[in-house]
Design a protein around this motif. Structure first.
Motif, PDB file in Angstrom:
ATOM      1  N   CYS A 161      -5.517  12.064 -21.856  1.00  0.00           N
ATOM      2  CA  CYS A 161      -6.998  11.949 -21.476  1.00  0.00           C
ATOM      3  C   CYS A 161      -7.430  13.191 -21.107  1.00  0.00           C
ATOM      4  O   CYS A 161      -8.426  13.565 -21.876  1.00  0.00           O
ATOM      5  CB  CYS A 161      -7.217  11.050 -20.768  1.00  0.00           C
TER       6      CYS A 161
ATOM      7  N   ASP B 289     -15.340  11.467 -17.579  1.00  0.00           N
ATOM      8  CA  ASP B 289     -15.902  11.246 -18.849  1.00  0.00           C
ATOM      9  C   ASP B 289     -16.952  10.983 -19.065  1.00  0.00           C
ATOM     10  O   ASP B 289     -17.844   9.768 -18.592  1.00  0.00           O
ATOM     11  CB  ASP B 289     -15.046  10.285 -19.786  1.00  0.00           C
TER      12      ASP B 289
ATOM     13  N   ARG C 276     -15.729   4.947 -24.246  1.00  0.00           N
ATOM     14  CA  ARG C 276     -15.512   6.298 -23.699  1.00  0.00           C
ATOM     15  C   ARG C 276     -15.031   7.323 -24.728  1.00  0.00           C
ATOM     16  O   ARG C 276     -14.561   6.717 -25.754  1.00  0.00           O
ATOM     17  CB  ARG C 276     -14.264   6.083 -22.604  1.00  0.00           C
TER      18      ARG C 276
ATOM     19  N   GLY D 205     -18.722   8.312 -21.200  1.00  0.00           N
ATOM     20  CA  GLY D 205     -18.342   6.730 -20.910  1.00  0.00           C
ATOM     21  C   GLY D 205     -19.489   5.939 -20.582  1.00  0.00           C
ATOM     22  O   GLY D 205     -20.533   6.400 -19.816  1.00  0.00           O
TER      23      GLY D 205
ATOM     24  N   LEU E 136     -17.472   7.661 -16.654  1.00  0.00           N
ATOM     25  CA  LEU E 136     -16.046   6.990 -16.517  1.00  0.00           C
ATOM     26  C   LEU E 136     -15.199   7.766 -16.018  1.00  0.00           C
ATOM     27  O   LEU E 136     -15.144   8.985 -16.058  1.00  0.00           O
ATOM     28  CB  LEU E 136     -15.545   6.446 -17.953  1.00  0.00           C
TER      29      LEU E 136
END
Length: 386
Positions: A104, A137, A54, A140, A90
């Protein structure tokens, strides 16, 4: 002279004795690598078919390393002529305002935040609760771990490296020319890289170094779909990680049904302290609180899966107190380089870790800042040699 690591570091017992350079750098042929178990094996942290990769990282040193890691995995794919990565995307989810989740978001950008409707479209099998948010993401996905280890071993040999599996390191004697004694013989080399996973502490202790490493036994659980092929629960679903949940303070992560058809991999990012030599000696009937925690999580967040695991395996993490890697020279013996404490998230960064350890060993300027990974961030690690 290191192989790609695992979620928690390289396979156990790996030491690289570096002569003229590190394998993988063209023209540097004299690098023996000594894993203590016959390859392939399932005694450490690198086995199994899948690991998450990721871009989403709350801590910027890792976020800055990930583009380099993606490039190096692609380079290995090209050199090995095999596919090592499947891009699934992800989902990161958790309570709104959670510090790690906010980190994140900063690494991904605000446009990656998903509302409940978007999440239901992308991942219909995952339930979002009131007060929780999700992020997407797109980079990912899944790294094919077993395939990656075979690939790096093949490339290592192709560039002149020597793989001596089944050799346990018994003793390292420091000096301008190091002496490494194994169960199969004695080696001498000007430089040494130690990346021995859960066994690192035992190898470096006689060198006067007490690293705060805690091996953990992790339950790796696979959960059956209630209705095979239902949307968002099987092979087609993205990876996910759940952060900041009260019922799972260390986080939960999941991968699509790849290793076992119809079984989704969902694990708790924590485990029980263990002696790595005793990992498989668990008495029958031993309580598994992490499995119970995951069953509750499945019922609440992934209702399309059966709440009891169909398969439970184990692997090892080797955790540092702060959950961050150790990538550094020995404070007293600068020709000994140590990579350890990958704390359950090292596999995706393994190519960068290998490059950095090689650069440290050769005295080159590291391609990323090493300050966050210094041994000396832990007080009292340097002790009198035994």
């Amino acid at each position: 002279a290191v192989s790609p690591g695992a979620r928690c570091g390289t396979a156990p017992g790996h030491v690289g004795m570096v002569g003229s350079g590190c394998a993988g750098g063209r023209g540097h042929p004299h690098v023996p690598l000594a894993p203590q178990f016959i390859l392939p094996h399932s005694r450490g942290s690198s086995h199994g078919q899948s690991r998450i990769t990721r871009s989403a990282y709350a801590w910027m040193p890792y976020a800055r390393m990930m583009p380099d890691s993606f490039r190096l995995w692609q380079r290995l794919e090209a050199e090995a002529n095999t596919s090592l990565y499947r891009q699934t995307g992800l989902v990161a989810l958790g309570p709104a305002g959670d510090p790690e989740l906010e980190g994140c978001r900063r690494s991904l950008g605000a446009d990656h935040v998903l509302d409940a409707t978007e999440l239901a479209q992308r991942f219909p099998g995952l339930r979002l609760h009131t007060g929780e948010v999700a992020m997407w993401d797109g980079t990912g996905g899944v790294l094919f771990a077993d395939r990656a280890l075979r690939a790096v071993q093949d490339v290592f040999r192709r560039y002149g490296g020597t793989l001596r599996d089944g050799e346990k390191v018994l003793r390292v004697e420091p000096g301008a020319m190091l002496t490494i004694t194994t169960t199969a013989g004695v080696y001498r080399a000007p430089r040494l890289i130690i990346a021995a996973g859960a066994w690192t502490g035992a190898i470096v202790a006689p060198l006067g170094l007490h690293l705060p490493l805690q091996p953990l036994r992790i339950d790796v659980c696979y959960w059956k779909e209630k209705e095979p092929g239902s949307p968002g629960t099987g092979r087609s679903c993205p990876c996910f990680m759940a952060l900041g949940l009260n019922q799972a303070p260390h986080g939960v992560y999941g991968l699509p049904a790849l290793e076992y058809p119809g079984l989704v991999k969902v694990c708790y990012h924590h485990g029980s302290p263990v002696d790595p030599e005793e990992r498989d000696r668990v008495p029958p009937g031993t309580p598994r609180p992490d499995v119970a925690l995951l069953s509750s999580f499945i019922s609440s967040y992934l209702p399309g899966l059966e709440p009891r695991p169909a398969v439970v395996e184990t692997c090892l993490y080797t955790n540092t107190p702060d959950g961050d890697f150790i990538l550094d020279r020995h404070p007293k013996f600068s020709n000994i380089v140590i990579g350890a404490g990958f704390s359950g998230h090292g596999f995706k960064l393994a190519p960068v870790v290998g490059k950095l350890l090689c650069e440290l060993s050769l005295g080159e300027e590291p391609s990323h800042s090493m300050a966050p990974f210094a041994i000396t961030r832990f007080p009292g690690v340097l002790q009198a040699a035994l």
